[in-house]
Write a protein that holds these residues in place. Structure first.
Motif: not given
Length: 606
Positions: A564-570, A573-583
């Motif tokens: 999962v790539h979390h995007l901020v302003d296109g 901002a962060a990359t990982g699995t869904h559960r990793e990013l939640l934590d």
């Protein structure tokens, strides 16, 4: 000649409106020649009737010769019978000429729209294409009347003038000079009509596009309270189009009025001159009768000549619009380097997104347009510095990119037709060893009143793939709910399906193509949580080992993603699995929590 609606129309003429009309004639010149010959002979024989009548009066009736009278009368009956037959042939031939021009223009326009592909929307409005298809095609085909009755009118006009020379040179001069004078009077109106017609067509295409936009966004406009504002703007545009239509109609009415009135004055003059010559004893009674007959016979050619000018004026305006569309060109494909032979990384430097081959990757952002722009860059729908392996995507031939990378847009067009064709499976034609009755495979709904011959038949291998794609998109219930299963007609843009059903049909169509790389934007946004979870599980299994990118914020989809790539302003901002990013990512957690709350409400699938 047979009209084949599916044959190659040939390379169209693009130099101008008149050139395009001439091309339509050249492409079917034997039929056009036949129409001109039939029309010419038909009109000439109309003029021959008064000549035969004059012979019957002078050589049969006046001297009392019953044999000569019977002979000339029999000749008139024979000519009338032959002319009736020629009239049927003329009408049939010219109908085929118009149909050929209609089909040929439709094929070149649709073919060119297909070649433009994604560049179509950026170069021309939807209303322009619709206006061409609905109005201009008919106008162009009608203008080809000039090659039949138009040519026949010119020939008949010349023949009548020649026949009248034998009666009176003065009358012949009046006839031969009359129509050119009519053209001088009506000609300026024809030019004015072209200008008014051009402006009207342009306004019509804009309004047609507005209608499509209004109809497509009606629910959204209602929700935002903007329907009244848009409706007022539409009424204003419609009123302006109506006023322009009145101006076109004013010019047309003058042309039609003069087209009827001036020929009557012209023919009345010929009749008056003929009567004076008969009273002076300079022509016989039979010749006077023939003059009256010639006057009546001239009515057809003169009317056709004026109608021909009117139709050609409108036809050339429509042809110019078609030519302008055909001159549009897609962006030049300058790709010269081969695409990677093996599955490779897709990289978008502008956002930092890296798509690993064989993985299910998700793009999560609070601004869906940012993710859509990334998918467009990775699918090479917009210029970018994206790379595929170590090769810039822009340097790979577009055909290779399209063959291996599919961008599944959330509002991709759905064409009208049976459901199985909308998804992608074609009928095989007559039932045979290689075809399968859809209902016998239990993927359609049972309908006892539907004849077996009306049921769609699909090749067994295509049916298996179609069934799997529908299953992966959790769309089997759609097929079961429709009255004729996969054979049920679907309206354009699937307006007779709900939003959730349309979304799953689009997803099934994308899965049926089985691309090497699938880029899908918000494929489950219109589904309830239960259906979305089913789609998420099945989609992951269906695309196992294949590269898949989903732009989504649904926790049900994100939890199935490998990356999962979390995007901020296109930007990433962060990359990982869904559960990793939640934590580890509060921003990601807040984004997903909002979507999770919406899903928890348990809205039914739409």
């Amino acid at each position: 000649m047979r009209i084949d609606a599916y044959e190659d129309p040939g390379p169209p003429e693009r130099r101008g409106g008149w050139w395009y009309l001439a091309w339509l004639v050249r492409r079917q010149w034997p039929r056009c020649l036949a129409g001109a010959v039939f029309a010419s002979v038909w009109m000439v024989l109309l003029a021959a009737t008064p000549y035969l009548m004059a012979r019957a009066v002078d050589h049969g009736l006046e001297p009392g010769d019953l044999g000569a009278l019977a002979g000339w009368t029999g000749a008139m009956v024979a000519v009338g019978g032959i002319n009736a037959w020629l009239g049927v042939l003329r009408h049939r031939t010219m109908t085929k000429v118009r149909m050929d021009a209609n089909f040929r223009t439709v094929k070149v326009v649709v073919g060119h729209a297909t070649r433009l592909g994604a560049a179509l929307r950026s170069q021309v409005g939807t209303g322009e294409v619709v206006t061409i298809g609905v109005g201009d095609v008919q106008t162009i085909s009608a203008s080809l009347t000039a090659v039949g009755p138009g040519v026949g009118a010119v020939v008949a006009y010349a023949v009548v003038g020649g026949l009248m020379v034998s009666v009176s040179v003065r009358l012949a001069l009046v006839v031969l000079l009359g129509v050119p004078l009519l053209a001088l009077v009506i000609g300026p109106l024809m030019g004015r009509l072209q200008g008014r017609e051009t402006e009207y067509r342009e306004r019509q295409s804009v309004l047609t596009a507005r209608i499509g936009d209004l109809a497509g966004g009606l629910r959204v406009l209602n929700g935002l309270g903007g329907k009244g504002l848009v409706a007022d703007a539409f009424r204003g545009d419609s009123g302006r189009l109506r006023e322009q239509g009145y101006r076109v109609g004013a010019v047309t009415s003058w042309i039609q009025a003069l087209g009827v009135g001036l020929p009557m004055l012209f023919l009345a003059l010929v009749t008056w001159l003929g009567a004076r010559l008969a009273a002076q004893g300079r022509i016989s009674v039979g010749e006077l009768v023939s003059v009256y007959g010639y006057v009546v016979a001239l009515g057809w050619p003169v009317a056709f000549l004026i109608e021909m000018g009117h139709q050609l004026s409108r036809g050339v305006v429509a042809a110019r619009r078609v030519v302008a569309f055909l001159r549009l060109e897609p962006p030049r494909d300058e790709g010269t380097r081969e695409a990677p032979a093996e599955p490779s990384v897709l990289h978008d430097p502008a956002s930092g997104v890296r798509i690993l081959p064989g993985r299910l990757t998700a793009l999560a952002t609070s601004h869906p347009s940012d993710a859509t722009e990334i998918l467009d860059r990775l699918g090479r729908y917009t210029p970018s510095d994206a790379t595929w392996g170590d090769v810039p995507l822009a340097e790979i031939p577009l055909a290779q990119v399209r063959a291996r990378i599919l961008v599944a847009a959330p509002e991709a067009d759905l064409f009208a037709g049976p459901l199985h064709e909308v998804v992608g499976a074609q009928e095989t034609g007559p039932r045979g060893a290689g075809s399968v009755d859809v209902r016998l495979r239990r993927v359609g709904a049972t309908s006892h009143h539907t004849p077996a011959d009306a049921e769609p038949r699909i090749r067994a291998d295509e049916l298996a793939l179609l069934t799997q794609a529908l299953h992966s998109a959790a769309a089997e219930d759609i097929v079961r709910a429709l009255p004729d299963g996969l054979g049920t007609p679907v309206e354009a843009q699937a307006r007779n399906l709900s939003g959730g059903q349309r979304q799953r049909v689009r997803l099934a169509r994308a899965l049926l193509t089985d691309p090497e790389i699938l880029l899908a934007a918000e494929p489950t946004s219109a589904l309830d949580a239960h259906t979305e979870a089913t789609v998420a599980d099945r989609l992951k299994r269906a695309r196992e080992g294949r590269t898949t990118v989903l732009a989504a914020t649904s926790p049900l989809l994100l939890d199935r993603a490998d990356v999962v790539h979390h995007l901020v302003d296109g930007k990433v901002a962060a990359t990982g699995t869904h559960r990793e990013l939640l934590d580890t990512e509060p921003g990601y957690r807040a984004l997903v929590a909002r979507d999770g709350e919406a899903a928890a409400e348990g809205e039914p699938a739409r």
